[in-house]
Design an enzyme around this catalytic site. Structure first.
Site, PDB file in Angstrom:
ATOM      1  CG  ASP A  30     -22.388  10.304  12.399  1.00 43.71           C
ATOM      2  OD1 ASP A  30     -22.872   9.233  11.217  1.00 43.71           O
ATOM      3  OD2 ASP A  30     -22.586  11.195  12.595  1.00 43.71           O
ATOM      4  CE  LYS A  35     -27.090  10.157  10.793  1.00 48.56           C
ATOM      5  NZ  LYS A  35     -26.097  10.176   9.654  1.00 48.56           N
ATOM      6  CG  LEU A 153     -26.304  -0.271   0.267  1.00 51.76           C
ATOM      7  CD1 LEU A 153     -27.537   0.997   0.982  1.00 51.76           C
ATOM      8  CD2 LEU A 153     -26.094  -0.732   2.287  1.00 51.76           C
ATOM      9  NE  ARG A 154     -31.455  -2.176  -5.512  1.00 52.06           N
ATOM     10  CZ  ARG A 154     -32.276  -3.292  -6.204  1.00 52.06           C
ATOM     11  NH1 ARG A 154     -33.001  -3.002  -7.300  1.00 52.06           N
ATOM     12  NH2 ARG A 154     -32.084  -4.956  -5.559  1.00 52.06           N
ATOM     13  CD  GLU A 155     -31.725   6.508  -0.282  1.00 52.32           C
ATOM     14  OE1 GLU A 155     -33.069   6.230  -0.392  1.00 52.32           O
ATOM     15  OE2 GLU A 155     -30.928   7.134  -0.226  1.00 52.32           O
ATOM     16  CE  LYS A 204     -21.298   3.182  -5.480  1.00 51.29           C
ATOM     17  NZ  LYS A 204     -22.582   2.549  -5.192  1.00 51.29           N
ATOM     18  CG  PHE A 249     -31.742   0.182 -13.580  1.00 51.92           C
ATOM     19  CD1 PHE A 249     -32.552  -0.544 -12.085  1.00 51.92           C
ATOM     20  CD2 PHE A 249     -31.559   1.121 -13.269  1.00 51.92           C
ATOM     21  CE1 PHE A 249     -32.267   0.301 -11.358  1.00 51.92           C
ATOM     22  CE2 PHE A 249     -31.791   2.190 -11.904  1.00 51.92           C
ATOM     23  CZ  PHE A 249     -31.280   1.277 -10.992  1.00 51.92           C
ATOM     24  N   GLY A 257     -33.267  10.732  -9.878  1.00 56.29           N
ATOM     25  CA  GLY A 257     -32.483  11.170  -9.046  1.00 56.29           C
ATOM     26  C   GLY A 257     -32.227  10.356  -7.651  1.00 56.29           C
ATOM     27  CB  CYS A 260     -26.092   6.904  -5.611  1.00 56.55           C
ATOM     28  SG  CYS A 260     -25.862   6.510  -3.757  1.00 56.55           S
TER      29      CYS A 260
HETATM   30  C1  UDX Z   1     -28.496   3.615  -6.705  1.00 58.16           C
HETATM   31  C2  UDX Z   1     -28.106   1.739  -7.358  1.00 58.16           C
HETATM   32  O1  UDX Z   1     -29.331   1.338  -7.857  1.00 58.16           O
HETATM   33  C3  UDX Z   1     -27.117   1.142  -6.075  1.00 58.16           C
HETATM   34  O2  UDX Z   1     -26.689   0.240  -6.390  1.00 58.16           O
HETATM   35  C4  UDX Z   1     -26.282   2.283  -5.468  1.00 58.16           C
HETATM   36  O3  UDX Z   1     -25.696   1.741  -4.065  1.00 58.16           O
HETATM   37  C5  UDX Z   1     -26.420   3.654  -4.678  1.00 58.16           C
HETATM   38  O4  UDX Z   1     -27.208   3.720  -6.239  1.00 58.16           O
HETATM   39  P1  UDX Z   1     -30.593   4.275  -5.076  1.00 58.16           P
HETATM   40  O5  UDX Z   1     -29.958   6.025  -5.307  1.00 58.16           O
HETATM   41  O6  UDX Z   1     -31.161   3.461  -3.827  1.00 58.16           O
HETATM   42  O7  UDX Z   1     -29.626   3.331  -5.613  1.00 58.16           O
HETATM   43  O8  UDX Z   1     -31.721   4.124  -5.938  1.00 58.16           O
HETATM   44  P2  UDX Z   1     -32.380   3.179  -7.040  1.00 58.16           P
HETATM   45  O9  UDX Z   1     -33.223   2.316  -7.034  1.00 58.16           O
HETATM   46  O10 UDX Z   1     -31.134   2.858  -8.287  1.00 58.16           O
HETATM   47  O11 UDX Z   1     -32.907   4.360  -8.449  1.00 58.16           O
HETATM   48  C6  UDX Z   1     -32.091   5.755  -9.152  1.00 58.16           C
HETATM   49  C7  UDX Z   1     -32.908   6.524  -9.697  1.00 58.16           C
HETATM   50  O12 UDX Z   1     -33.460   5.736 -10.916  1.00 58.16           O
HETATM   51  C8  UDX Z   1     -35.120   6.901  -9.011  1.00 58.16           C
HETATM   52  O13 UDX Z   1     -34.671   8.185  -9.202  1.00 58.16           O
HETATM   53  C9  UDX Z   1     -34.852   5.806 -10.231  1.00 58.16           C
HETATM   54  O14 UDX Z   1     -36.889   6.375  -9.765  1.00 58.16           O
HETATM   55  C10 UDX Z   1     -34.797   6.164 -11.121  1.00 58.16           C
HETATM   56  N1  UDX Z   1     -35.222   4.999 -11.994  1.00 58.16           N
HETATM   57  C11 UDX Z   1     -34.831   3.332 -11.835  1.00 58.16           C
HETATM   58  C12 UDX Z   1     -35.864   5.024 -13.366  1.00 58.16           C
HETATM   59  O15 UDX Z   1     -36.079   6.184 -13.679  1.00 58.16           O
HETATM   60  N2  UDX Z   1     -35.765   3.816 -14.476  1.00 58.16           N
HETATM   61  C13 UDX Z   1     -35.766   3.038 -13.423  1.00 58.16           C
HETATM   62  O16 UDX Z   1     -35.647   1.694 -14.703  1.00 58.16           O
HETATM   63  C14 UDX Z   1     -34.980   2.549 -12.539  1.00 58.16           C
END
Ligand code: UDX
Length: 429
Positions: A30, A35, A153-155, A204, A249, A257, A260
């Site tokens: 990096d 960092k 991946l998801r956070e 993606k 979902f 939010g 991503c």
């Molecule tokens: C997302 C994708 O899931 C992941 O595959 C990609 O690599 C990156 O973007 P992330 O942003 O970490 O991951 O979070 P995620 O768990 O997917 O949630 C995204 C947002 O959607 C959150 O703000 C969450 O609150 C919202 N959400 C999710 C809803 O409002 N309702 C749902 O049913 C699911």
């Protein structure tokens, strides 16, 4: 295998640590020295369950090192992953300057055949761009290939998602090149799709936008349920039994939010327009999502008018549970709208308060949910952290000025809260 991962954000750091854990020799590079210094002293720049242990254990075993030296990283490795940020520009287009910068760096250092893998989320055609940059800037007559291997991946569950992904997508120029990546991922024993680079890049954006669409879809349905006296939870259940739909979902609430979904849907809109195709569907996903915070505030206003001088306890600031990330978090919009109404705010989040203080230094931050509830006219559930689901409601009711809950994530059962004596409002029910 000797691997270099460029970029130590969520994707780069987790990917590097997992590859090291699988037995590879990994150098994570990096250009932000602070960092790298942090990582070298065992401190994680992000909050992610299990990451610190994984990183430190692999560092101790000598399989994972951190450096600012891209040249060294390239020279040591057979495969180089680009996992740098691809933030949005003002107009929604993806800013590829970090990717371009890394590509030029790789070009300067490449001294034998390598595979360069795009892991950053990038618009279709970026693989070709990286190829051209390296071709144009390389100093030695060496061959190389560019592969697309998007990350899903998801956070908050990043390590689990990397170890047990639903699928691994490898977009390669030939079967032979794909085999190297296949070998790298083989021990995970997960479904793999080998395809061309352009399709992998599209997978993606299409996946993230589809998930964002599910959220906006159910939020639009929730709006109707609210007016019609239907219960959106029942609607999701009933829809979900249809195997073609499923109920994953589809949690209605304040919308999506994070770093991503918002930027990826914006980028897809931009890509569609660039190719002269209609972006209407994607535009609607964004429009519905943008209105969620205002919709919530309208509900609060309707029940609590006038809001000026009233105190609101906000539970949850992170864009979702199990992270300290507040990028594009709905809490930020809600705080802004509450402040515009001259409301008083007491906020609590298990992990994201420090980040939020940088944006809103003047609101009150609390030690606990009970502290946020103390003296409040209403409690607002903004992020669905597990600890909010199991609060001692007798204690909450005892410290609040008025027992009112606005549940922006539908974490409670309405009849239970009402039985306890709360005035309770939620989404689409
Ligand atoms: C997302 C994708 O899931 C992941 O595959 C990609 O690599 C990156 O973007 P992330 O942003 O970490 O991951 O979070 P995620 O768990 O997917 O949630 C995204 C947002 O959607 C959150 O703000 C969450 O609150 C919202 N959400 C999710 C809803 O409002 N309702 C749902 O049913 C699911």
């Amino acid at each position: 295998m000797n691997i270099c991962v460029v970029g130590t954000g969520y994707v780069g750091l987790v990917t590097g640590a997992v590859f090291a854990d699988l037995g590879n020799d990994v150098i994570c590079v990096d250009n932000v020295k602070e960092k790298i210094d942090m990582l070298n002293s065992g401190i994680m720049p992000i909050y992610e369950p299990g990451l610190k242990e994984l990183v430190n254990h692999n560092m101790e075993d000598g399989r994972l090192i951190f450096s600012t030296d891209l040249n060294d990283g390239v020279m040591r490795s057979e495969v180089i992953f680009i996992a740098v940020g691809t933030p949005p520009k003002e107009n929604g287009e993806t800013d590829l300057s970090h990717v371009q910068h890394v590509a030029r760096g790789i070009a300067r250092s490449i001294e034998r055949y390598k595979i360069i893998v795009n892991k950053s989320t990038v618009p279709v055609g970026t693989g070709d761009m990286v190829r051209e940059i390296i071709e144009r800037n390389k100093r030695r007559d060496v061959d190389f290939d560019v592969v697309s291997n998007p990350e899903f991946l998801r956070e908050g569950s990043a390590i689990r998602d990397t170890l047990y992904p639903d699928r691994i997508i490898i977009g390669a120029p030939s079967q032979h090149v794909a085999m190297t990546l296949l070998e790298l991922y083989a021990s995970l024993e997960r479904p793999m799709l080998i395809t061309d680079v352009h399709s992998a890049e599209m997978i993606k954006y299409a996946s993230n936008s589809f998930l964002a669409m599910k959220i906006s879809f159910i939020n639009a349905i929730a709006n109707i349920c609210e007016k019609a006296g239907a219960d959106v939870t029942q609607v999701v259940k009933g829809m979900g039994y249809d195997k073609r739909i499923g109920s994953n979902f589809m949690n209605p609430g304040l919308g999506f939010g994070g770093s991503c979904f918002p930027k990826d849907v914006d980028s897809l809109i931009h890509i569609a327009r660039k190719f002269g195709t209609k972006a209407t569907l994607f535009e609607s996903i964004v429009e519905i999502n943008k209105y969620r915070a205002q919709h919530f505030i309208n509900l609060i206003k309707e029940k609590m008018d006038p809001m000026a001088g009233k105190q609101f306890g906000i539970l949850g600031l992170a864009f979702k549970p199990n992270t300290d990330d507040i990028r594009e978090a709905k809490s930020l919009e809600i705080i802004k709208l509450l402040l515009a109404e001259k409301a008083i705010i007491k906020a609590y989040d298990p992990a994201a308060m420090e980040n939020c203080k940088k944006i809103f230094p003047d609101i009150e931050y609390c030690k606990s949910s009970y502290d946020a509830a103390e003296g409040s006219d209403a409690l607002l559930i903004v992020t669905e952290w597990n600890e909010f689901k199991l609060l001692n409601m007798e204690k909450i009711i005892a410290v609040m000025k008025k027992p009112v809950i606005f549940d922006g994530r539908n974490i409670y059962r309405p009849e239970r809260k009402k039985r306890l004596g709360f005035e309770y409002y939620s989404i689409g029910r």
